[in-house]
Design a protein around this motif. Structure first.
Motif, short mmCIF file in Angstrom:
data_model
loop_
_atom_site.label_atom_id
_atom_site.label_comp_id
_atom_site.label_asym_id
_atom_site.label_seq_id
_atom_site.Cartn_x
_atom_site.Cartn_y
_atom_site.Cartn_z
N HIS A 123 11.91 -40.62 0.64
CA HIS A 123 12.60 -39.81 -0.36
C HIS A 123 11.81 -38.53 -0.66
CE1 HIS A 123 14.07 -43.91 -0.82
NE2 HIS A 123 15.17 -43.41 -1.36
N HIS A 124 11.85 -37.59 0.26
CA HIS A 124 11.19 -36.30 0.05
C HIS A 124 12.24 -35.20 0.14
CE1 HIS A 124 7.40 -38.40 0.61
NE2 HIS A 124 7.86 -38.88 1.75
N GLY A 125 12.14 -34.19 -0.71
CA GLY A 125 13.08 -33.07 -0.64
C GLY A 125 13.18 -32.33 -1.95
N VAL A 126 13.75 -31.14 -1.87
CA VAL A 126 13.91 -30.28 -3.05
C VAL A 126 15.11 -30.71 -3.88
CG1 VAL A 126 14.39 -27.92 -3.81
CG2 VAL A 126 12.79 -28.31 -1.91
N PHE A 127 16.18 -31.17 -3.20
CA PHE A 127 17.42 -31.49 -3.91
C PHE A 127 17.37 -32.90 -4.49
CE2 PHE A 127 18.67 -28.39 -0.61
CZ PHE A 127 19.10 -27.37 -1.46
N GLU A 144 19.55 -35.26 -4.70
CA GLU A 144 20.14 -36.32 -3.87
C GLU A 144 19.18 -36.77 -2.76
OE1 GLU A 144 22.12 -32.35 -2.66
OE2 GLU A 144 21.44 -33.36 -4.49
N GLU A 145 18.29 -35.88 -2.33
CA GLU A 145 17.32 -36.26 -1.30
C GLU A 145 16.31 -37.28 -1.85
OE1 GLU A 145 16.39 -32.80 1.70
OE2 GLU A 145 16.24 -32.01 -0.33
N THR A 146 15.87 -37.06 -3.07
CA THR A 146 14.89 -37.98 -3.65
C THR A 146 15.52 -39.27 -4.13
OG1 THR A 146 15.10 -36.88 -5.81
CG2 THR A 146 13.37 -36.08 -4.33
N VAL A 147 16.85 -39.25 -4.36
CA VAL A 147 17.55 -40.46 -4.81
C VAL A 147 18.05 -41.28 -3.62
CG1 VAL A 147 19.54 -41.34 -6.07
CG2 VAL A 147 18.20 -39.45 -7.02
N LEU A 148 18.76 -40.62 -2.72
CA LEU A 148 19.39 -41.32 -1.59
C LEU A 148 18.43 -41.55 -0.44
CD1 LEU A 148 22.82 -39.45 -1.53
CD2 LEU A 148 22.29 -41.66 -2.57
N GLY A 149 17.52 -40.60 -0.24
CA GLY A 149 16.58 -40.71 0.86
C GLY A 149 17.16 -40.28 2.19
N GLN A 150 16.31 -40.19 3.22
CA GLN A 150 16.75 -39.79 4.55
C GLN A 150 15.68 -40.13 5.57
OE1 GLN A 150 16.75 -35.31 4.98
NE2 GLN A 150 16.16 -35.45 2.82
N GLU A 203 6.55 -43.80 2.08
CA GLU A 203 7.52 -44.51 1.25
C GLU A 203 7.07 -44.56 -0.21
OE1 GLU A 203 9.33 -47.67 4.55
OE2 GLU A 203 7.68 -48.26 3.23
N GLN A 204 5.78 -44.62 -0.45
CA GLN A 204 5.27 -44.80 -1.81
C GLN A 204 4.97 -43.48 -2.53
OE1 GLN A 204 1.92 -47.47 -1.54
NE2 GLN A 204 3.23 -49.28 -1.34
N ASN A 205 4.99 -42.36 -1.81
CA ASN A 205 4.73 -41.05 -2.42
C ASN A 205 5.94 -40.16 -2.20
OD1 ASN A 205 1.61 -41.11 -3.11
ND2 ASN A 205 1.85 -42.06 -1.10
N THR A 206 6.25 -39.34 -3.18
CA THR A 206 7.41 -38.46 -3.09
C THR A 206 6.98 -37.02 -3.34
OG1 THR A 206 8.90 -40.21 -3.87
CG2 THR A 206 9.70 -37.94 -4.01
N TYR A 207 7.40 -36.13 -2.44
CA TYR A 207 7.09 -34.71 -2.56
C TYR A 207 8.37 -33.90 -2.31
CZ TYR A 207 2.36 -36.49 -1.88
OH TYR A 207 1.19 -37.20 -1.98
N GLN A 208 8.40 -32.71 -2.88
CA GLN A 208 9.54 -31.84 -2.65
C GLN A 208 9.45 -31.17 -1.28
OE1 GLN A 208 9.77 -29.02 -5.92
NE2 GLN A 208 11.00 -30.44 -7.14
N LEU A 209 8.26 -30.73 -0.90
CA LEU A 209 8.09 -29.93 0.32
C LEU A 209 7.49 -30.74 1.46
CD1 LEU A 209 6.62 -26.63 -1.18
CD2 LEU A 209 9.02 -27.20 -0.77
N ALA A 237 17.96 -32.23 7.62
CA ALA A 237 17.70 -31.19 6.62
C ALA A 237 19.02 -30.57 6.15
CB ALA A 237 16.81 -30.10 7.23
N PRO A 238 19.24 -30.49 4.82
CA PRO A 238 20.53 -30.05 4.27
C PRO A 238 20.65 -28.53 4.23
CG PRO A 238 19.05 -30.64 2.49
CD PRO A 238 18.30 -30.91 3.76
N ILE A 239 20.83 -27.91 5.41
CA ILE A 239 20.95 -26.45 5.43
C ILE A 239 22.36 -25.99 5.84
CG2 ILE A 239 18.50 -26.16 5.91
CD1 ILE A 239 19.27 -25.45 8.78
N LEU A 240 23.27 -26.98 6.08
CA LEU A 240 24.68 -26.68 6.38
C LEU A 240 24.85 -25.86 7.64
CD1 LEU A 240 25.95 -25.91 2.75
CD2 LEU A 240 25.88 -28.10 3.97
N LEU A 241 23.94 -26.06 8.61
CA LEU A 241 24.04 -25.44 9.92
C LEU A 241 23.63 -26.46 10.97
CD1 LEU A 241 22.36 -21.95 9.24
CD2 LEU A 241 24.78 -22.33 9.76
N PRO A 242 24.21 -26.35 12.18
CA PRO A 242 23.82 -27.30 13.23
C PRO A 242 22.37 -27.08 13.66
CG PRO A 242 25.23 -25.58 14.13
CD PRO A 242 25.24 -25.39 12.65
N LEU A 243 21.61 -28.18 13.74
CA LEU A 243 20.22 -28.09 14.17
C LEU A 243 19.75 -29.42 14.70
CD1 LEU A 243 18.42 -29.64 11.81
CD2 LEU A 243 18.66 -27.48 10.64
N ASP A 244 18.64 -29.41 15.39
CA ASP A 244 18.01 -30.65 15.86
C ASP A 244 17.14 -31.20 14.75
OD1 ASP A 244 17.00 -32.73 17.27
OD2 ASP A 244 15.82 -31.53 18.66
#
Length: 277
Positions: free
Chosen positions: A14-18, A20-26, A65-71, A102-109
């Motif tokens: 669960h890392h991310g700026v948004f 939903e990223e820290t709640v839902l995970g990825q 898994e045990q630490n959460t960061y935005q960046l 990554a939630p950037i709304l563009l196709p990427l690898d």
């Protein structure tokens, strides 16, 4: 340098700026390269002489898994430090963290961040001529060794020297230290400054008496000149009270600008002090 690589380890965390990223995970993918001498393990066929990559992979998974960061930058920075502290025989780690969703709304690898972190070798000069000099030395060394990111690896003899600079005062106690550190040069300067404050450093006049004085002489082979920090120390080649103890613990260390060893610098300085007939 030898290395062991863990490539594209998948971790759901669960890392991310948004939010939903820290709640839902990825899903994230980690590649870790550990640099160290594996010769002993290769000759003995003994895991105790190497890195247990299964354990290391589990540790990476648990850390993420045990630490959460935005960046992503924060994730790899803290993970690199944690790995180097957990496996002190590892000299360097290279980490790549990939974020395929990554939630950037563009196709990427993937989006990824890569960092390299390592233990650095730094040499310090230490001096004092006020109070209990030897006790101050030992306390300064203890404080350096207690710093999470630093370990003292060599200590020279403590030598008594006459004052330098023409100010009437008591003789100095001088020495040299080798430290291994994860700190940058600026962070080492900050650390030794805090130690000097802890020991209630007194230095009221230039070249005058002081309770403790710590100076950076070398930091790896780096050459830098900033307003508050010059490496190598610009006066070291002129100071026998620096070169004598330093030659005990780093005789073959080469000055990155002058291209000669500490032993050679010390011998040249001694020769220059011999009066001519």
């Amino acid at each position: 340098m030898d290395k062991i690589t863990i490539k594209d380890l998948e971790v759901f965390c669960h890392h991310g700026v948004f939010p939903e990223e820290t709640v839902l995970g990825q899903k994230f993918m980690v590649t870790a390269e550990f640099f160290f001498d594996i010769r002993k393990a290769g000759k003995t066929d003994d895991l105790n002489g190497s890195l247990n990559y299964a354990e290391a992979a589990q540790y990476i998974k648990k850390f993420m898994e045990q630490n959460t960061y935005q960046l992503l930058e924060a994730v790899v920075e803290h993970l690199a430090k944690a790995l180097l502290l957990r496996y002190p025989f590892v000299e360097k780690v290279l980490l790549e963290l990939k974020k395929p969703w990554a939630p950037i709304l563009l196709p990427l690898d993937t989006v990824s961040v890569t960092v390299e972190r390592r233990w650095h070798t730094c040499y310090l000069a230490i001096g004092a001529n006020l109070g209990d000099k030897e006790a101050n030395f030992k306390r300064a060394i203890q404080l350096l060794d207690e710093d999470e990111l630093t370990r003292v690896t060599r200590v020279s003899d403590f030598i008594i020297t006459e004052p330098y600079g023409g100010v009437p005062q008591d003789d100095f106690l001088n020495g040299a230290l080798e430290i291994k550190t994860l700190r940058t040069p600026e962070e080492v300067l900050e650390l030794i400054g805090s130690i000097e404050q802890d020991l209630k450093r007194v230095r009221e006049i230039h070249w005058g008496p002081r309770t403790i004085d710590l100076d950076i002489i070398f930091y790896d082979d780096i050459v830098m000149q900033e307003e508050t920090l010059t490496i190598p120390h610009k006066e070291m080649a002129k100071r026998d009270f620096v070169l004598k103890p330093l030659s005990q613990i780093a005789p073959a260390k080469i000055h990155p600008l002058l291209g000669v060893t500490v032993t050679k610098l010390y011998q040249e300085l001694l020769n220059s002090l011999v009066p001519e007939d």
